[in-house]
Design a protein around this motif. Structure first.
Motif, PDB file in Angstrom:
ATOM      1  N   PHE A  12       0.835  -1.201   0.000  1.00  0.00           N
ATOM      2  CA  PHE A  12       0.000   0.000   0.000  1.00  0.00           C
ATOM      3  C   PHE A  12       0.873   1.256   0.000  1.00  0.00           C
ATOM      4  O   PHE A  12       0.638   2.195  -0.767  1.00  0.00           O
ATOM      5  N   ILE A  13       1.892   1.273   0.849  1.00  0.00           N
ATOM      6  CA  ILE A  13       2.805   2.421   0.906  1.00  0.00           C
ATOM      7  C   ILE A  13       3.557   2.572  -0.405  1.00  0.00           C
ATOM      8  O   ILE A  13       3.681   3.676  -0.943  1.00  0.00           O
ATOM      9  N   ALA A  14       4.058   1.461  -0.937  1.00  0.00           N
ATOM     10  CA  ALA A  14       4.833   1.505  -2.185  1.00  0.00           C
ATOM     11  C   ALA A  14       3.972   2.002  -3.351  1.00  0.00           C
ATOM     12  O   ALA A  14       4.414   2.853  -4.133  1.00  0.00           O
ATOM     13  N   ILE A  15       2.758   1.487  -3.455  1.00  0.00           N
ATOM     14  CA  ILE A  15       1.877   1.898  -4.554  1.00  0.00           C
ATOM     15  C   ILE A  15       1.456   3.353  -4.380  1.00  0.00           C
ATOM     16  O   ILE A  15       1.452   4.129  -5.343  1.00  0.00           O
ATOM     17  N   GLY A  16       1.127   3.751  -3.156  1.00  0.00           N
ATOM     18  CA  GLY A  16       0.744   5.147  -2.914  1.00  0.00           C
ATOM     19  C   GLY A  16       1.854   6.117  -3.272  1.00  0.00           C
ATOM     20  O   GLY A  16       1.613   7.140  -3.924  1.00  0.00           O
ATOM     21  N   ALA A  17       3.074   5.794  -2.884  1.00  0.00           N
ATOM     22  CA  ALA A  17       4.209   6.669  -3.208  1.00  0.00           C
ATOM     23  C   ALA A  17       4.462   6.694  -4.711  1.00  0.00           C
ATOM     24  O   ALA A  17       4.761   7.751  -5.285  1.00  0.00           O
ATOM     25  N   ALA A  18       4.330   5.538  -5.367  1.00  0.00           N
ATOM     26  CA  ALA A  18       4.516   5.490  -6.825  1.00  0.00           C
ATOM     27  C   ALA A  18       3.434   6.299  -7.535  1.00  0.00           C
ATOM     28  O   ALA A  18       3.706   6.988  -8.526  1.00  0.00           O
ATOM     29  N   MET A  19       2.207   6.244  -7.016  1.00  0.00           N
ATOM     30  CA  MET A  19       1.121   7.042  -7.594  1.00  0.00           C
ATOM     31  C   MET A  19       1.392   8.530  -7.421  1.00  0.00           C
ATOM     32  O   MET A  19       1.174   9.317  -8.339  1.00  0.00           O
ATOM     33  N   PHE A  20       1.848   8.895  -6.241  1.00  0.00           N
ATOM     34  CA  PHE A  20       2.161  10.302  -5.974  1.00  0.00           C
ATOM     35  C   PHE A  20       3.230  10.806  -6.947  1.00  0.00           C
ATOM     36  O   PHE A  20       3.099  11.888  -7.526  1.00  0.00           O
ATOM     37  N   ALA A  21       4.290   9.994  -7.133  1.00  0.00           N
ATOM     38  CA  ALA A  21       5.362  10.396  -8.051  1.00  0.00           C
ATOM     39  C   ALA A  21       4.853  10.490  -9.487  1.00  0.00           C
ATOM     40  O   ALA A  21       5.072  11.493 -10.172  1.00  0.00           O
ATOM     41  N   PHE A  22       4.146   9.458  -9.937  1.00  0.00           N
ATOM     42  CA  PHE A  22       3.644   9.452 -11.318  1.00  0.00           C
ATOM     43  C   PHE A  22       2.671  10.600 -11.578  1.00  0.00           C
ATOM     44  O   PHE A  22       2.805  11.337 -12.551  1.00  0.00           O
ATOM     45  N   GLY A  23       1.672  10.735 -10.732  1.00  0.00           N
ATOM     46  CA  GLY A  23       0.659  11.771 -10.952  1.00  0.00           C
ATOM     47  C   GLY A  23       1.236  13.168 -10.912  1.00  0.00           C
ATOM     48  O   GLY A  23       0.903  14.020 -11.751  1.00  0.00           O
ATOM     49  N   GLY A  24       2.107  13.424  -9.945  1.00  0.00           N
ATOM     50  CA  GLY A  24       2.728  14.743  -9.840  1.00  0.00           C
ATOM     51  C   GLY A  24       3.609  15.060 -11.029  1.00  0.00           C
ATOM     52  O   GLY A  24       3.564  16.164 -11.585  1.00  0.00           O
ATOM     53  N   LEU A  25       4.409  14.082 -11.447  1.00  0.00           N
ATOM     54  CA  LEU A  25       5.293  14.303 -12.592  1.00  0.00           C
ATOM     55  C   LEU A  25       4.501  14.481 -13.888  1.00  0.00           C
ATOM     56  O   LEU A  25       4.829  15.333 -14.714  1.00  0.00           O
ATOM     57  N   ARG A  39      11.424  13.301  -4.991  1.00  0.00           N
ATOM     58  CA  ARG A  39      12.506  12.418  -4.547  1.00  0.00           C
ATOM     59  C   ARG A  39      12.071  11.504  -3.412  1.00  0.00           C
ATOM     60  O   ARG A  39      12.350  10.311  -3.415  1.00  0.00           O
ATOM     61  N   LEU A  40      11.403  12.081  -2.421  1.00  0.00           N
ATOM     62  CA  LEU A  40      10.995  11.290  -1.270  1.00  0.00           C
ATOM     63  C   LEU A  40      10.012  10.196  -1.684  1.00  0.00           C
ATOM     64  O   LEU A  40      10.137   9.048  -1.253  1.00  0.00           O
ATOM     65  N   ALA A  41       9.054  10.521  -2.529  1.00  0.00           N
ATOM     66  CA  ALA A  41       8.087   9.520  -2.983  1.00  0.00           C
ATOM     67  C   ALA A  41       8.778   8.394  -3.742  1.00  0.00           C
ATOM     68  O   ALA A  41       8.454   7.216  -3.554  1.00  0.00           O
ATOM     69  N   ALA A  42       9.744   8.728  -4.585  1.00  0.00           N
ATOM     70  CA  ALA A  42      10.472   7.704  -5.341  1.00  0.00           C
ATOM     71  C   ALA A  42      11.251   6.787  -4.404  1.00  0.00           C
ATOM     72  O   ALA A  42      11.246   5.561  -4.564  1.00  0.00           O
ATOM     73  N   PHE A  43      11.901   7.371  -3.406  1.00  0.00           N
ATOM     74  CA  PHE A  43      12.666   6.568  -2.453  1.00  0.00           C
ATOM     75  C   PHE A  43      11.743   5.700  -1.598  1.00  0.00           C
ATOM     76  O   PHE A  43      12.025   4.522  -1.361  1.00  0.00           O
ATOM     77  N   ILE A  44      10.638   6.260  -1.130  1.00  0.00           N
ATOM     78  CA  ILE A  44       9.689   5.493  -0.304  1.00  0.00           C
ATOM     79  C   ILE A  44       9.115   4.329  -1.102  1.00  0.00           C
ATOM     80  O   ILE A  44       8.995   3.208  -0.591  1.00  0.00           O
ATOM     81  N   SER A  45       8.768   4.561  -2.350  1.00  0.00           N
ATOM     82  CA  SER A  45       8.219   3.496  -3.175  1.00  0.00           C
ATOM     83  C   SER A  45       9.232   2.364  -3.338  1.00  0.00           C
ATOM     84  O   SER A  45       8.889   1.187  -3.219  1.00  0.00           O
ATOM     85  N   LEU A  46      10.474   2.709  -3.594  1.00  0.00           N
ATOM     86  CA  LEU A  46      11.520   1.690  -3.740  1.00  0.00           C
ATOM     87  C   LEU A  46      11.726   0.929  -2.436  1.00  0.00           C
ATOM     88  O   LEU A  46      11.730  -0.308  -2.427  1.00  0.00           O
ATOM     89  N   ALA A  47      11.882   1.635  -1.336  1.00  0.00           N
ATOM     90  CA  ALA A  47      12.139   0.981  -0.046  1.00  0.00           C
ATOM     91  C   ALA A  47      10.971   0.079   0.357  1.00  0.00           C
ATOM     92  O   ALA A  47      11.178  -1.063   0.798  1.00  0.00           O
ATOM     93  N   ALA A  48       9.759   0.562   0.209  1.00  0.00           N
ATOM     94  CA  ALA A  48       8.588  -0.248   0.580  1.00  0.00           C
ATOM     95  C   ALA A  48       8.430  -1.444  -0.357  1.00  0.00           C
ATOM     96  O   ALA A  48       8.006  -2.520   0.080  1.00  0.00           O
ATOM     97  N   SER A  49       8.770  -1.279  -1.620  1.00  0.00           N
ATOM     98  CA  SER A  49       8.700  -2.394  -2.571  1.00  0.00           C
ATOM     99  C   SER A  49       9.695  -3.489  -2.212  1.00  0.00           C
ATOM    100  O   SER A  49       9.366  -4.677  -2.233  1.00  0.00           O
ATOM    101  N   VAL A  50      10.916  -3.094  -1.888  1.00  0.00           N
ATOM    102  CA  VAL A  50      11.928  -4.077  -1.471  1.00  0.00           C
ATOM    103  C   VAL A  50      11.456  -4.789  -0.209  1.00  0.00           C
ATOM    104  O   VAL A  50      11.558  -6.016  -0.091  1.00  0.00           O
TER     105      VAL A  50
END
Length: 192
Positions: A12-25, A39-50
């Motif tokens: 949920f955290i990883a997808i939410g952060a990825a959505m935030f990054a994609f939609g904003g960009l 930057r923070l959203a991209a890092f959070i998405s990666l960390a939560a995905s791992v």
């Protein structure tokens, strides 16, 4: 924290952060807005995905984790390969977020790929054959439609709260692309 709770929470955290990054960009690109990279959203998405992939793997392998078994799990199973593809895509987005010279359209495209690679990790992959492919494409469309809203809406609010001389243009841009996103989201949900 139990694995039953940790895996979905991290996804949920990883997808939410990825959505935030994609939609904003994407909204920044389409609306020609000057914003800081997520930057923070991209890092959070990666960390939560791992983290989510690790919890998934440990849930399947239990105490018998070894490099050989991890290699087999992530190299020979569909879901394992999907996790690996997603983590690579999320890592590319996270690395690109910290580059000095960024092309916003390319950054948005990378973020879209990262978000879309969640589709084969979820319930859409439960089907077989051609149905699996269709369900994964529909799930990716659904994620991208929702992702535009999740990421673009906070950016719209921030733009309107500031001294936006071109507020009417920003709202018109959001309305145009948000309508397309809602249509895609609903069409994918109905078809799935």
């Amino acid at each position: 924290m139990s694995a039953e709770f940790a895996a979905p929470a991290l996804r949920f955290i990883a997808i939410g952060a990825a959505m935030f990054a994609f939609g904003g960009l994407t909204f920044s690109t389409l609306g020609k807005l000057k914003t800081a990279p997520p930057r923070l959203a991209a890092f959070i998405s990666l960390a939560a995905s791992v983290g989510a992939a690790a919890v998934w793997a440990s849930g399947l392998l239990g105490a018998n984790i070894s490099p050989e078994k991890l290699s087999l799990l992530f190299g020979a199973t569909f879901i394992g390969k999907a996790w690996l593809l997603h983590i690579i895509a999320a890592a590319i987005v996270a690395v690109y977020a910290f580059q000095r010279s960024r092309r916003l359209p390319l950054f948005a495209l990378l973020a879209a790929a990262s978000l879309a690679t969640f589709a084969p990790i979820g319930h859409a992959a439960a089907a077989d054959g051609g149905e699996k492919t269709i369900r994964i494409l529909l799930q990716a469309t659904h994620l991208l439609g929702a992702g535009f809203w999740v990421g673009a809406l906070p950016l719209l609010v921030r733009q309107l709260a500031g001294e936006a001389d071109d507020a009417a243009r920003v709202v018109a841009t959001f309305a145009k692309y948000a309508s397309i996103a809602v249509f895609a989201l609903l069409a994918a949900a109905i078809a799935n």
